[in-house]
Structures are given as structure tokens and as C-alpha cells.
Scaffold this active site. Structure first.
Site, short mmCIF file in Angstrom:
data_model
loop_
_atom_site.label_atom_id
_atom_site.label_comp_id
_atom_site.label_asym_id
_atom_site.label_seq_id
_atom_site.Cartn_x
_atom_site.Cartn_y
_atom_site.Cartn_z
N LYS A 77 -10.79 -0.42 10.30
CA LYS A 77 -10.95 -1.61 9.45
C LYS A 77 -11.35 -2.83 10.28
CE LYS A 77 -7.42 0.08 6.25
NZ LYS A 77 -8.07 0.42 4.97
N ASP A 83 2.75 -4.56 8.05
CA ASP A 83 1.54 -3.75 7.91
C ASP A 83 0.36 -4.72 8.04
OD1 ASP A 83 -0.74 -2.63 6.85
OD2 ASP A 83 0.22 -1.83 5.06
N CYS A 117 -4.76 2.60 -3.72
CA CYS A 117 -3.54 3.10 -3.06
C CYS A 117 -2.40 2.11 -3.18
CB CYS A 117 -3.79 3.44 -1.59
SG CYS A 117 -4.98 4.73 -1.34
N GLN A 121 -4.85 -5.32 6.99
CA GLN A 121 -5.84 -6.26 6.44
C GLN A 121 -5.81 -7.64 7.10
OE1 GLN A 121 -8.15 -5.23 4.55
NE2 GLN A 121 -7.32 -3.28 3.82
N HIS A 153 0.87 -1.18 0.00
CA HIS A 153 0.00 0.00 0.00
C HIS A 153 0.91 1.23 0.00
CE1 HIS A 153 -2.84 2.94 1.78
NE2 HIS A 153 -3.81 2.13 1.40
N1 PMP Z 1 -2.01 -0.79 4.55
C1 PMP Z 1 -2.97 -1.51 3.99
C2 PMP Z 1 -2.68 -2.90 3.52
C3 PMP Z 1 -4.26 -0.98 3.86
O1 PMP Z 1 -5.22 -1.70 3.29
C4 PMP Z 1 -4.51 0.33 4.31
C5 PMP Z 1 -5.87 0.96 4.16
N2 PMP Z 1 -6.43 0.85 2.88
C6 PMP Z 1 -3.45 1.04 4.91
C7 PMP Z 1 -2.24 0.43 5.01
C8 PMP Z 1 -3.63 2.42 5.42
O2 PMP Z 1 -4.48 2.45 6.51
P1 PMP Z 1 -4.99 3.83 7.11
O3 PMP Z 1 -5.51 4.63 5.94
O4 PMP Z 1 -6.07 3.44 8.06
O5 PMP Z 1 -3.83 4.49 7.77
#
Ligand code: PMP
Length: 407
Positions: free
Chosen positions: A227, A201, A365, A204, A124
Site C-alpha cells: 500500500k 493498524d 473488508c 492506511q 478492517h
Molecule cells: N487494515 C487496513 C486499514 C487496511 O486497509 C488493510 C488492507 N485493505 C489491512 C488492514 C490489511 O492489509 P493486508 O491485506 O496488506 O494485510
């Protein structure tokens, strides 16, 4: 058979009981953010109605209650991911801030020109850009481990990428685009064998399967409350105490100091050293209740049910003419990314919305993943425990109609 707790959970989510464009809402954008059960919204409401006060600094009753609730939430997080110590849990705004904290505090104080940070091709943006900023500041460089056509990390390539200059491995535990669950244990073992720390990270994974940071033996772990049926604006950085203690503060301000004079400032102990300013107290309390909620359902139950749903969804979507999955790894969380022959993903999303179906379209993203698969975008349905097989059927029928209309 679906466990009773899971089957009745949907009733806790008022938002799911509405119609959109005259059709029952089918919410399949859970990887972006999950819906909140009334238990979570009620806890936040209760806090603001009855206990609202700033924490840690006052002796009055409301402040004591607020402090107690905020710190109780930290204990819940600790137990939920099985951290060894409560001071290893740092409240931040979310996954993004957790990674920026590690990049700026750990990274900036340790990395030098020519040092390497190792990522994967399925990150991401929030696990790419903070490291690029760090590279600009220090002269360190990024190295990227490639993935195969199914969206799996190439482990032998990973091993080859680990070099004497690697200072940190930062990888996604499960991809928000491909669904791939990376072999975290193996990634960590191989890095640790060379004395390299690992950040995962977990945005998910934490909402969808049991995560045990001690069993993984990861050095840092980042995730977001929103999430995992909790509120936005709050998340967690887990870090091993030895690392966190050695790291300088990320931000300065109130609550992170022991004493301040113009000559010298002494920092607080962990985790407060990393929690400058008034934190998101209501958010932490909401996260605590979200964890209670998930634990009542049982993370094993959630994982098993979502796997069943993923298998079923994969089966019914595979029958849609012209549909091609992006991300077909062996081990996946409930993410179904796809493209449809001759149709732009944006149009899929727009037409499905008119049928009450909420999916996400775009690059999610993760533009390097799009580049890897040579596509501008995907359509993505992402699952949660409150989704049903009937909703998978509605989705498949909807996509089929889109194909007939535009394909
Ligand atoms: N890493 C992953 C794998 C994600 O799916 C996301 C959210 N789409 C993020 C990081 C970023 O999370 P946040 O926007 O809540 O900081």
C-alpha cells in the site's frame, strides 16, 4: 502549488500510462493496493538477476550481498517510522500477519478468560478476526468503541470502555472505508494512563502521512508494503523492545533459533525470533526502495498534496446529484466512500471500469462499518500522490453519467 517532485512522480509509474477499454486509466483503488514505480520493480529485478541467495547462513559473496540488502531495508524502515532500535522492526507478510502475530504471541501468552480487548467500530476484518480467534482460545472478550454519523470515534465512549480488565487496545489509525484519521495520540495517552498497551493498524497511514512511532508512543504498529508503492507479501510489525522480548515466538523453524536439540531449543535475539524460515528477501529489498522513493518525494509533501486532492475531489463529487458520502470526519486520509441514490455500488464500479476508472465497491473488508451506516456496500475512490485534479473531474463526470443512466 504542487511540489515539483510530486508533479513529475507520475512518470515513474509505467502502469498508469495505459488505456483501459480505450480510455486513459484512472487508478483510484490505492487503499486496496498502490502501483509501483520502476525504481521498485527494477530493484527487485536486480536482486533476482545478480544477488539472489539465502540470507544469514552462508559465507559466500551472494549470500553476504543478499543479507546486507535485507538488513539495510530493516534500517530504512526503522528510520522511516522513527523506531528507537532496528530490532524493533519485524518483517512479516503484511498488516494482517502483524496483527495475527501480536494476537497469538502477546495475546495468547497473557490473556485469560474475562480479559478485554478494545477495538473500534471502524476496524478492517484483519483487526477483528485475529482477536476473535484469540477470544475463542482464551475466553477473553471483545469490546467495541462506537463511532458517530460522520465516522469519528466517540472519545468519551472510548474512555468509558477502558476497564481494569482491558489488556490491549487495537485500533485502526486511519479507516480504509471512511478515511477517518483517529486521534492516535489521545487514544494512546488514555490507555497508557491505565497501563494498557496499544496496537495501531497503520495500513492506511504510513503511505499517506509522516508516522513517528516514538512520538506516538504506541506499543505495536502494523503496516503493509504493497500500500506504500512496495511489493506484496511483505510488511512490518513494529513493537517496543520490552514487549517483543517478553513475547514467545509466533512460528518455529529455521533462522529463529540459536540452537536446537530434542531436549531444548534456544531462540534467537530480536528481531529474528519472529522471522522463522526464509523470509521474503526480494520483498524487503523492494520495500526499502519504496521507502527511499517516498522519502525523496517527502511524506509532508505527499500528505499536503493528497489533502488538496481530497478537498477538490470532495467538492466535485458533492455536486453529483444523488451522491451521499459515507465518512465525513474532520481529519481524513484520501478516501472518498459514497453511495448513489437508486444505484447499487457494484453497478457504479462496473460502469466506471468501462470508462477506464478503477474504483473499489463492496464492504471493503469492514462489514461492521456497513452495518453501522445501514448500507450493504459503498463505492470508494482512494487517492495517491500520482493522482490529479483532472482525474477527480473525470471521476465526477463518470458518476454523474451512472446516475443519469440508472438512478
Ligand atoms: N487494515 C487496513 C486499514 C487496511 O486497509 C488493510 C488492507 N485493505 C489491512 C488492514 C490489511 O492489509 P493486508 O491485506 O496488506 O494485510
Amino acid at each position: 502549488s504542487v511540489p515539483f517532485e510530486i508533479e513529475r512522480a507520475r512518470a515513474d509509474f509505467p502502469v498508469l500510462q495505459q488505456e483501459v477499454h480505450g480510455k486513459p486509466l484512472v487508478y483510484l483503488d490505492n487503499a486496496a493496493t498502490m502501483q509501483k514505480p520502476r525504481q521498485v520493480t527494477e530493484a527487485i529485478d536486480h536482486y533476482y538477476r545478480w544477488d539472489n541467495a539465502n540470507i544469514h547462513r552462508a559465507v559466500h559473496q551472494l549470500s553476504e550481498r543478499a543479507t546486507q540488502a535485507y538488513e539495510a531495508a530493516r534500517n530504512k524502515v526503522q528510520h522511516f517510522i522513527n523506531a528507537a532500535r532496528r530490532e524493533e522492526i519485524v518483517f512479516v507478510r503484511g498488516t494482517t500477519e502483524a496483527i495475527n502475530l501480536v494476537a497469538q504471541s502477546f495475546g495468547r501468552s497473557r490473556l485469560q478468560a474475562g480479559d478485554e480487548i478494545l477495538l473500534s467500530h471502524m476496524e478492517h476484518h484483519s483487526n477483528i478476526v485475529p482477536w476473535q480467534l484469540l477470544c475463542e482460545q482464551t475466553g477473553a472478550v471483545l469490546k467495541v468503541v462506537p463511532i458517530d454519523d460522520t465516522g469519528e470515534l466517540l472519545l468519551d465512549e472510548y474512555e468509558r470502555c477502558l476497564s481494569p480488565r482491558t489488556r490491549l487496545v487495537a485500533m485502526v489509525h486511519a479507516s480504509n472505508v471512511l478515511g477517518t484519521i483517529n486521534p492516535a495520540q489521545k487514544i494512546i495517552e488514555l490507555a497508557h494512563a491505565r497501563g494498557i498497551p496499544v496496537l495501531l493498524d497503520g495500513a492506511q497511514t504510513v503511505p499517506h502521512m509522516p508516522v513517528d512511532v516514538q512520538e506516538l508512543d504506541c506499543d505495536f504498529y502494523a503496516f503493509s508494503a504493497h500500500k506504500m508503492v512496495g511489493p506484496t507479501g511483505i510488511g512490518v510489525l513494529y513493537g517496543k523492545r520490552e514487549w517483543l522480548e517478553a513475547m514467545p515466538p509466533y512460528q518455529g523453524g529455521g533462522d529463529m533459533i540459536l540452537s536446537v536439540s530434542f531436549d531444548k531449543t534456544l531462540y534467537s535475539d530480536l528481531p529474528y525470533k519472529f522471522e522463522a524460515g526464509t523470509p521474503h528477501i526480494a520483498g524487503a529489498i523492494g520495500l526499502g526502495v519504496a521507502i527511499d522513493y517516498l522519502e525523496t518525494l517527502g511524506m509532508e509533501n505527499i500528505a499536503a498534496y493528497e489533502q488538496e486532492l481530497l478537498n477538490y475531489g470532495t467538492e466535485v463529487l458533492a455536486q453529483v446529484p444523488g451522491l451521499r458520502f459515507i465518512g465525513t470526519a474532520q481529519e481524513k486520509v484520501g478516501v472518498l466512500s459514497f453511495v448513489l441514490e437508486g444505484v447499487h455500488p457494484h453497478d457504479i464500479g462496473t460502469i466506471l471500469d468501462h470508462e477506464g476508472i478503477a474504483i473499489r465497491t463492496g464492504h471493503h473488508c469492514a462489514q461492521p462499518v456497513m452495518e453501522r451506516f445501514n448500507i450493504p456496500a459503498t463505492a470508494r475512490a482512494s487517492l495517491a500522490f500520482y493522482n490529479t485534479k483532472a482525474e477527480m473531474d473525470v471521476l465526477a463526470a463518470g458518476i454523474k453519467r451512472v446516475g443519469e443512466l440508472l438512478g
